[in-house]
Design a protein around this motif. Structure first.
Motif, short mmCIF file in Angstrom:
data_model
loop_
_atom_site.label_atom_id
_atom_site.label_comp_id
_atom_site.label_asym_id
_atom_site.label_seq_id
_atom_site.Cartn_x
_atom_site.Cartn_y
_atom_site.Cartn_z
N ARG A 80 0.83 -1.21 0.00
CA ARG A 80 0.00 0.00 0.00
C ARG A 80 0.86 1.25 0.00
O ARG A 80 1.95 1.28 0.58
N SER A 81 0.35 2.29 -0.65
CA SER A 81 1.05 3.57 -0.66
C SER A 81 0.89 4.25 0.70
O SER A 81 -0.13 4.09 1.39
N LEU A 82 1.89 5.01 1.09
CA LEU A 82 1.80 5.77 2.32
C LEU A 82 0.96 7.03 2.09
O LEU A 82 1.00 7.62 1.01
N PRO A 83 0.22 7.46 3.11
CA PRO A 83 -0.54 8.71 2.96
C PRO A 83 0.40 9.91 2.97
O PRO A 83 1.57 9.81 3.31
N GLU A 84 -0.14 11.06 2.58
CA GLU A 84 0.61 12.31 2.67
C GLU A 84 0.70 12.69 4.15
O GLU A 84 -0.31 12.80 4.84
N LEU A 85 1.94 12.88 4.64
CA LEU A 85 2.16 13.14 6.06
C LEU A 85 3.08 14.34 6.23
O LEU A 85 3.95 14.61 5.39
N ALA A 86 2.91 15.06 7.34
CA ALA A 86 3.76 16.21 7.61
C ALA A 86 5.20 15.79 7.91
O ALA A 86 6.16 16.46 7.52
N THR A 87 5.36 14.68 8.61
CA THR A 87 6.69 14.16 8.93
C THR A 87 7.18 13.31 7.76
O THR A 87 6.47 12.41 7.33
N PRO A 88 8.40 13.57 7.25
CA PRO A 88 8.92 12.74 6.15
C PRO A 88 8.90 11.27 6.54
O PRO A 88 9.49 10.87 7.54
N THR A 89 8.22 10.45 5.74
CA THR A 89 8.01 9.04 6.06
C THR A 89 8.25 8.20 4.82
O THR A 89 7.74 8.52 3.74
N SER A 90 9.01 7.13 4.97
CA SER A 90 9.28 6.22 3.86
C SER A 90 9.09 4.78 4.35
O SER A 90 8.96 4.53 5.55
N ALA A 91 9.09 3.84 3.39
CA ALA A 91 8.89 2.43 3.73
C ALA A 91 10.05 1.60 3.25
O ALA A 91 10.55 1.79 2.14
N LEU A 92 10.50 0.69 4.11
CA LEU A 92 11.45 -0.36 3.73
C LEU A 92 10.62 -1.62 3.59
O LEU A 92 10.10 -2.15 4.58
N ARG A 93 10.45 -2.11 2.36
CA ARG A 93 9.48 -3.17 2.10
C ARG A 93 10.16 -4.51 1.87
O ARG A 93 11.19 -4.59 1.19
N PHE A 94 9.55 -5.56 2.44
CA PHE A 94 9.99 -6.94 2.23
C PHE A 94 8.86 -7.70 1.54
O PHE A 94 7.68 -7.38 1.73
N PRO A 95 9.18 -8.73 0.73
CA PRO A 95 8.16 -9.36 -0.10
C PRO A 95 7.11 -10.18 0.66
O PRO A 95 5.92 -10.11 0.33
N GLU A 96 7.50 -10.96 1.66
CA GLU A 96 6.55 -11.85 2.31
C GLU A 96 6.51 -11.69 3.83
O GLU A 96 5.45 -11.69 4.43
N ARG A 97 7.65 -11.59 4.46
CA ARG A 97 7.70 -11.38 5.90
C ARG A 97 8.81 -10.38 6.22
O ARG A 97 9.79 -10.29 5.48
N VAL A 98 8.60 -9.64 7.28
CA VAL A 98 9.62 -8.67 7.69
C VAL A 98 10.87 -9.41 8.14
O VAL A 98 10.81 -10.30 9.00
N ASP A 99 11.99 -9.07 7.55
CA ASP A 99 13.28 -9.65 7.89
C ASP A 99 14.01 -8.64 8.79
O ASP A 99 14.63 -7.69 8.30
N LEU A 100 13.91 -8.85 10.10
CA LEU A 100 14.48 -7.88 11.04
C LEU A 100 16.00 -7.80 10.93
O LEU A 100 16.57 -6.72 11.05
#
Length: 240
Positions: A136-156
């Motif tokens: 999903r796309s991130l909403p427009e936010l006042a604080t600069p926000t980005s996503a680090l995306r993984f394909p199936e599960r979060v790899d910590l």
């Protein structure tokens, strides 16, 4: 109580540049929790009622140390974080230590189900990175926000390596929740644990500070201090 150390006194000797020398491929990672004497991590669904104002000061003082502060989606939903370092004095202290005024906020959220109206996203200060599997796309936010995306599960492990290599993060403070804490401990990615033990017992069923971890981790105490009715403790996770 004049002879008792303050939270700032206890944390004054922590130098993130020195701590980061001990880990090559990820940030040095410390966790911070408050619990009741019987180990509950929340009362009424949130952690705030457990500790005193001194514990809050410990939390805010500890945020003056790291490059990044990490939380899970559940913690973000229940605690609704605002600006991570709200005090101008503490932001100035971070700058004096060679850090950014605001630590990078890192949220682990597989589904991107977050309270987008919370102060962390609306204050416009600092920066947020969300570790997720959602497309999903991130909403427009006042604080600069980005996503680090993984394909199936979060790899910590991969996320921590990315923070070190791509964002120059040397020291991460993780503030929960208990399942995220358990995952990080199981990975062997936790180096120290800060724990405030409050003089309280009982309450409704609530998670412990660690959930979802089957193995046992040994700890060595670094310091244990009493301030008022609370115990402020710092532990090193034993490796090997």
């Amino acid at each position: 109580m004049a002879d008792r150390p303050s939270p700032d006194d206890l944390l004054a000797s922590i130098d993130p540049a020195i701590l980061s020398e001990t880990v090559a491929d990820r940030p040095y990672l410390v966790t911070n929790f408050v619990s009741t004497l019987d180990g509950r991590a929340t009362l009424g669904g949130v952690s705030g009622p457990i500790g005193s104002s001194v514990d809050t000061e410990m939390l805010l003082a500890l945020r003056c140390v790291p490059d990044a502060v990490m939380i899970g989606a559940g913690t973000m939903r229940t605690e609704r974080y605002g600006r991570v370092v709200p005090s101008a004095r503490r932001r100035a202290l971070r700058v004096k230590r060679g850090l950014a005024a605001d630590p990078l906020a890192v949220i682990v959220s597989s589904r991107l189900e977050l309270p987008w109206d919370a102060g962390l996203f609306s204050c416009g200060a600092g920066e947020v990175v969300i570790v997720t599997t959602s497309r999903r796309s991130l909403p427009e936010l006042a604080t600069p926000t980005s996503a680090l995306r993984f394909p199936e599960r979060v790899d910590l492990a991969a996320a921590l390596a990315w923070l070190r290599a791509e964002r120059g993060v040397r020291l991460v403070l993780c503030e929960g929740g208990p399942h995220l804490h358990g995952e990080l401990l199981s990975l062997g990615a936790v180096d120290e644990v800060f724990l405030t033990v409050a003089a309280k017992l009982g309450g409704e069923q609530a998670p412990r500070i660690v959930e979802g971890m089957s193995e046992t981790k040994a700890l060595d105490p670094i310091w244990i201090e009493r301030i008022g009715a609370e115990l402020f403790t710092r532990w090193r996770v034993v490796t090997g």
